[in-house]
Design a protein around this motif. Structure first.
Motif, PDB file in Angstrom:
ATOM      1  N   LYS A  32      -7.214  -6.680   6.020  1.00 17.76           N
ATOM      2  CA  LYS A  32      -7.073  -5.777   4.884  1.00 17.76           C
ATOM      3  C   LYS A  32      -7.333  -6.527   3.590  1.00 17.76           C
ATOM      4  CE  LYS A  32      -3.892  -2.578   6.992  1.00 17.76           C
ATOM      5  NZ  LYS A  32      -2.682  -1.796   6.818  1.00 17.76           N
ATOM      6  N   PRO A  33      -8.055  -5.909   2.658  1.00 21.46           N
ATOM      7  CA  PRO A  33      -8.240  -6.544   1.347  1.00 21.46           C
ATOM      8  C   PRO A  33      -6.903  -6.602   0.603  1.00 21.46           C
ATOM      9  CG  PRO A  33      -9.753  -4.692   1.629  1.00 21.46           C
ATOM     10  CD  PRO A  33      -8.792  -4.674   2.771  1.00 21.46           C
ATOM     11  N   PRO A  36      -4.014  -4.202  -5.351  1.00 18.78           N
ATOM     12  CA  PRO A  36      -5.107  -3.242  -5.353  1.00 18.78           C
ATOM     13  C   PRO A  36      -6.450  -3.966  -5.422  1.00 18.78           C
ATOM     14  CG  PRO A  36      -4.156  -3.354  -7.525  1.00 18.78           C
ATOM     15  CD  PRO A  36      -3.357  -4.279  -6.654  1.00 18.78           C
ATOM     16  N   ASN A  37      -7.456  -3.348  -4.845  1.00 17.92           N
ATOM     17  CA  ASN A  37      -8.809  -3.895  -4.827  1.00 17.92           C
ATOM     18  C   ASN A  37      -9.748  -2.813  -5.321  1.00 17.92           C
ATOM     19  OD1 ASN A  37     -11.149  -5.355  -4.200  1.00 17.92           O
ATOM     20  ND2 ASN A  37     -10.151  -6.271  -2.423  1.00 17.92           N
ATOM     21  N   PHE A  38     -10.766  -3.213  -6.042  1.00 16.62           N
ATOM     22  CA  PHE A  38     -11.656  -2.261  -6.703  1.00 16.62           C
ATOM     23  C   PHE A  38     -13.101  -2.621  -6.409  1.00 16.62           C
ATOM     24  CE2 PHE A  38     -13.824  -0.665 -10.550  1.00 16.62           C
ATOM     25  CZ  PHE A  38     -13.356   0.639 -10.553  1.00 16.62           C
ATOM     26  N   GLY A  49      -3.466   0.928   1.783  1.00 19.33           N
ATOM     27  CA  GLY A  49      -4.073   0.746   3.089  1.00 19.33           C
ATOM     28  C   GLY A  49      -5.379   1.479   3.329  1.00 19.33           C
ATOM     29  N   ARG A  50      -5.970   2.085   2.289  1.00 16.30           N
ATOM     30  CA  ARG A  50      -7.245   2.771   2.489  1.00 16.30           C
ATOM     31  C   ARG A  50      -8.042   2.828   1.191  1.00 16.30           C
ATOM     32  NH1 ARG A  50      -7.764   8.330   1.509  1.00 16.30           N
ATOM     33  NH2 ARG A  50      -6.040   9.172   0.325  1.00 16.30           N
ATOM     34  N   TRP A  51      -9.348   3.040   1.326  1.00 14.64           N
ATOM     35  CA  TRP A  51     -10.216   3.207   0.165  1.00 14.64           C
ATOM     36  C   TRP A  51     -10.084   4.643  -0.316  1.00 14.64           C
ATOM     37  CZ3 TRP A  51     -12.489  -0.818  -2.159  1.00 14.64           C
ATOM     38  CH2 TRP A  51     -12.659  -1.994  -1.430  1.00 14.64           C
ATOM     39  N   GLN A  52      -9.876   4.809  -1.620  1.00 16.39           N
ATOM     40  CA  GLN A  52      -9.694   6.133  -2.194  1.00 16.39           C
ATOM     41  C   GLN A  52     -10.172   6.142  -3.633  1.00 16.39           C
ATOM     42  OE1 GLN A  52      -5.332   6.857  -2.788  1.00 16.39           O
ATOM     43  NE2 GLN A  52      -5.176   4.937  -1.637  1.00 16.39           N
ATOM     44  N   TRP A  53     -10.422   7.326  -4.153  1.00 17.36           N
ATOM     45  CA  TRP A  53     -10.838   7.443  -5.546  1.00 17.36           C
ATOM     46  C   TRP A  53      -9.616   7.252  -6.429  1.00 17.36           C
ATOM     47  CZ3 TRP A  53     -15.679   6.768  -5.788  1.00 17.36           C
ATOM     48  CH2 TRP A  53     -16.530   7.278  -4.825  1.00 17.36           C
ATOM     49  N   GLY A  54      -9.789   6.526  -7.508  1.00 16.22           N
ATOM     50  CA  GLY A  54      -8.687   6.285  -8.424  1.00 16.22           C
ATOM     51  C   GLY A  54      -9.135   5.443  -9.600  1.00 16.22           C
ATOM     52  N   GLU A  62     -11.732  -7.563  -7.378  1.00 19.16           N
ATOM     53  CA  GLU A  62     -12.957  -6.804  -7.133  1.00 19.16           C
ATOM     54  C   GLU A  62     -13.626  -7.279  -5.857  1.00 19.16           C
ATOM     55  OE1 GLU A  62     -15.582  -6.726 -10.469  1.00 19.16           O
ATOM     56  OE2 GLU A  62     -14.172  -5.583 -11.686  1.00 19.16           O
ATOM     57  N   GLN A  63     -14.068  -6.335  -5.058  1.00 18.57           N
ATOM     58  CA  GLN A  63     -14.755  -6.615  -3.804  1.00 18.57           C
ATOM     59  C   GLN A  63     -15.584  -5.383  -3.460  1.00 18.57           C
ATOM     60  OE1 GLN A  63     -12.085  -7.467  -0.553  1.00 18.57           O
ATOM     61  NE2 GLN A  63     -13.595  -6.873   0.971  1.00 18.57           N
ATOM     62  N   LEU A  64     -16.785  -5.591  -2.940  1.00 12.71           N
ATOM     63  CA  LEU A  64     -17.605  -4.457  -2.520  1.00 12.71           C
ATOM     64  C   LEU A  64     -16.941  -3.739  -1.357  1.00 12.71           C
ATOM     65  CD1 LEU A  64     -21.320  -5.677  -2.515  1.00 12.71           C
ATOM     66  CD2 LEU A  64     -20.230  -4.106  -4.088  1.00 12.71           C
ATOM     67  N   CYS A  65     -16.964  -2.420  -1.399  1.00  9.46           N
ATOM     68  CA  CYS A  65     -16.445  -1.636  -0.281  1.00  9.46           C
ATOM     69  C   CYS A  65     -17.476  -1.669   0.852  1.00  9.46           C
ATOM     70  CB  CYS A  65     -16.164  -0.205  -0.727  1.00  9.46           C
ATOM     71  SG  CYS A  65     -17.635   0.752  -1.129  1.00  9.46           S
TER      72      CYS A  65
END
Length: 169
Positions: A32-33, A36-38, A49-54, A62-65
């Motif tokens: 898991k990254p 928070p990660n963006f 625990g998941r990628w979401q809009w925010g 910062e990290q590429l999804c």
């Protein structure tokens, strides 16, 4: 049983299920990254625990999804091949349906995206849609079949983690 309209050497699967992965997908994260990660490319946030809009919180790393990594590497997880005379006559309407479906899916699942919509060089008048997610490719095929009927085939290649959806009418 009638022959498949296309033969890519893949094994057909049942339309109501996808096979579980047998091996690790290189675009699935190993761990898991940090939170928070963006993602600086698409502005999606990894939180809870998941990628979401925010909105990007202060101090977020910062990290590429995974979807942006696939797009950058030009390595799709799904292909949707669309062809036939019906498509040629209803092209604008059908592409609009596809884009609307993809936008709706992306709102709920930020990693499910259309990478490109290109002309199919092998089948004049047809297109190929590439996606970052197997499920989006399958959903597009199901949406086309539900709206316009026609012939629909799914071919899953387990060794490459790749789904090819073939629709023709």
């Amino acid at each position: 049983m009638k022959p498949a309209p296309f033969d890519f050497g893949f094994h057909p699967i049942r339309r109501d299920q996808l096979r579980p992965e047998r091996e690790h997908d290189s675009y699935m994260e190993r761990g898991k990254p940090t939170e928070p990660n963006f993602c600086p490319e698409c502005n999606v946030l990894y939180h809870a625990g998941r990628w979401q809009w925010g909105v990007k919180p202060e101090g977020a790393s910062e990290q590429l999804c995974p979807a942006c990594q696939r797009i950058r590497d030009e390595f799709p997880a799904g292909f949707v091949y669309i062809s036939g005379h019906f498509f040629a006559e209803h092209r604008v309407e059908m592409i609009s349906l596809i884009q609307h479906h993809a936008q709706k899916e992306r709102a709920e699942h930020p990693l499910s995206r259309i990478m490109a919509i290109r002309e199919n060089q092998e089948n004049e008048g047809g297109i190929v849609i590439t996606t970052t997610d197997l499920h989006l490719a399958r959903d597009i095929g199901d949406a086309l079949h539900h709206a316009y009927h026609g012939d629909l085939d799914f071919h899953y290649n387990a060794s490459e983690k790749l789904l090819r959806v073939l629709w023709k009418r």
